[in-house]
Design an enzyme around this catalytic site. Sequence first.
Site, short mmCIF file in Angstrom:
data_model
loop_
_atom_site.label_atom_id
_atom_site.label_comp_id
_atom_site.label_asym_id
_atom_site.label_seq_id
_atom_site.Cartn_x
_atom_site.Cartn_y
_atom_site.Cartn_z
N TRP A 74 -5.94 10.17 3.66
CA TRP A 74 -6.81 11.28 4.05
C TRP A 74 -7.86 11.22 2.94
O TRP A 74 -9.01 11.44 3.04
CB TRP A 74 -6.25 12.65 4.06
N TRP A 131 1.02 -1.16 0.08
CA TRP A 131 -0.07 0.09 -0.11
C TRP A 131 0.89 1.30 0.13
O TRP A 131 0.38 2.33 -0.54
CB TRP A 131 -0.93 -0.10 1.30
N ASN A 175 -2.52 3.57 13.58
CA ASN A 175 -3.20 3.86 12.28
C ASN A 175 -4.78 3.72 12.23
O ASN A 175 -5.30 4.26 11.28
CB ASN A 175 -2.64 2.67 11.14
N TRP A 218 -17.38 21.36 0.95
CA TRP A 218 -16.97 21.02 2.27
C TRP A 218 -17.13 22.38 3.21
O TRP A 218 -16.82 23.49 2.85
CB TRP A 218 -15.26 20.68 2.36
N TRP A 241 -11.13 17.88 3.84
CA TRP A 241 -10.05 17.06 4.39
C TRP A 241 -8.79 17.67 4.12
O TRP A 241 -7.68 17.39 4.85
CB TRP A 241 -9.99 15.54 3.45
#
Length: 474
Positions: free
Chosen positions: A386, A281, A345, A310, A363
């Site tokens: 994020w 990842w 995490n 947002w 974000w």
Amino acid sequence: MTNAIWFRSDLRIYDNPALIAASESNDPVIAFYFFTPDQHRKHHTGSVKLRFMLENLVELKHDLAKLNIPLVALLASDYGSSVALLKKLCQQHNVRQVFANSEIELNEQIRDHQATRELDKIGSTICFSQDQTILSPQDILTGASKPYRVFTPFKRAWIKTIQKTGLQSLPLPTARPKTNAVSTSAEEILSWEAPVDANQYWKPGSQEAFRRLEEFTATAIERYRDERDHPSLTATSQLSPYLAVGAISVRSCMLQALLANNFEWDSGSQGILTWINELIWREFYKHLSCHYPELSKGAAFNQKTALIPWSRDMEHFTRWKEGLTGFPLVDAGMRQLNTIGWMHNRLRMVTAMFLTKQLFIDWHLGEAYFMQKLIDGDYAANNGGWQWSASTGADSAPYFRVFNPTRQAERFDAKGDFIRHWVPELSQLGPKQIFDPNPFERQTTGYPATMVDHRESVEHVKQAFKMAQAMEAI
């Protein structure tokens, strides 16, 4: 004639391709490093990580001294200034060839192109090696020569390629002939950034990084799949700060994990395979940051989400930052971050999704705040995480998936141990009450009421995403 190695985010002598390349001839080698705090702060890097970088630089200085390689470290304002200093040092020390490990983010690539042009003007060259990722982003492409946008096919292609090419660590460099250059003192290096408390949790240096890696693969890695999501347990490697500054390479981590799993990619220990999956990842997000430079400019990976309105409610954002949302697991995670410069995490996902999917706050604000606080701040991983949480990224959580922070606490902190440690005002509550105290318990402990109603906020987010999709389709 002298060769030079230009250290950046690769503060180690072990498994360092550029250092090996610089050491292939019998010429002396000199090491350069430029600390650019103004540039780092433009990237939202905070004092916790900057201090850790300098502490690791001092450890690197000591390791290089054993190889007769002096470290000349200078303070520069930004990347442009660092290139000017590099050019000046090459002239001063009669350097004809500079070796460096390439960096794949946008501003770093611009800096390196500028360095190549400036050194060419004085008859010097710069040679870049592959290091930030195990495989080059250009090596993992679809049949149509396009970057992968979804993790699972990327992983399959990545493993298939590494099985063909093989994976080996580099030899240790040998001692070089001595030069007349004088290393920068540790005292001067450490004077460039004020001390912070967080580094007491992470001793700097490659030796410490390898000690942690060996301890993890000898003990906790077998339990990693089953225990990694429980923040009260010491079940993760906690190597991310060392990877972020390059005190250890991701290649070394992968090799150690494979060795523990008899070099099996799809069988053996499920704990080891799960950790290997996390390393891949990391590769995925690094490759995306290379292939899509617009991400470095703040773009959402999924352009269809660009129209989402947002919120930028600073009062709500401040309560989230300070760990005063009224949701115990969210607050515990944020207080851990603010105190030690690191967060488990699972809680990074929980807190990020709370900010974006329940407070509906942009974000970008959360991404920047994490970078300002994290000792392991890494642009690609942070941005990828994020955007995954906000449902704007590559292979991200679907917009209708929203973590319920109370259910997350019940599942992953079943006894409330993590919450009790980081939200001490709730430490006397029982194992059921601690996840969602009633109004009386909140009043008597001084703990705030919940900022939002979970169900109502989730419905609001769903409608906002649906509306943005409808507008994009017009």
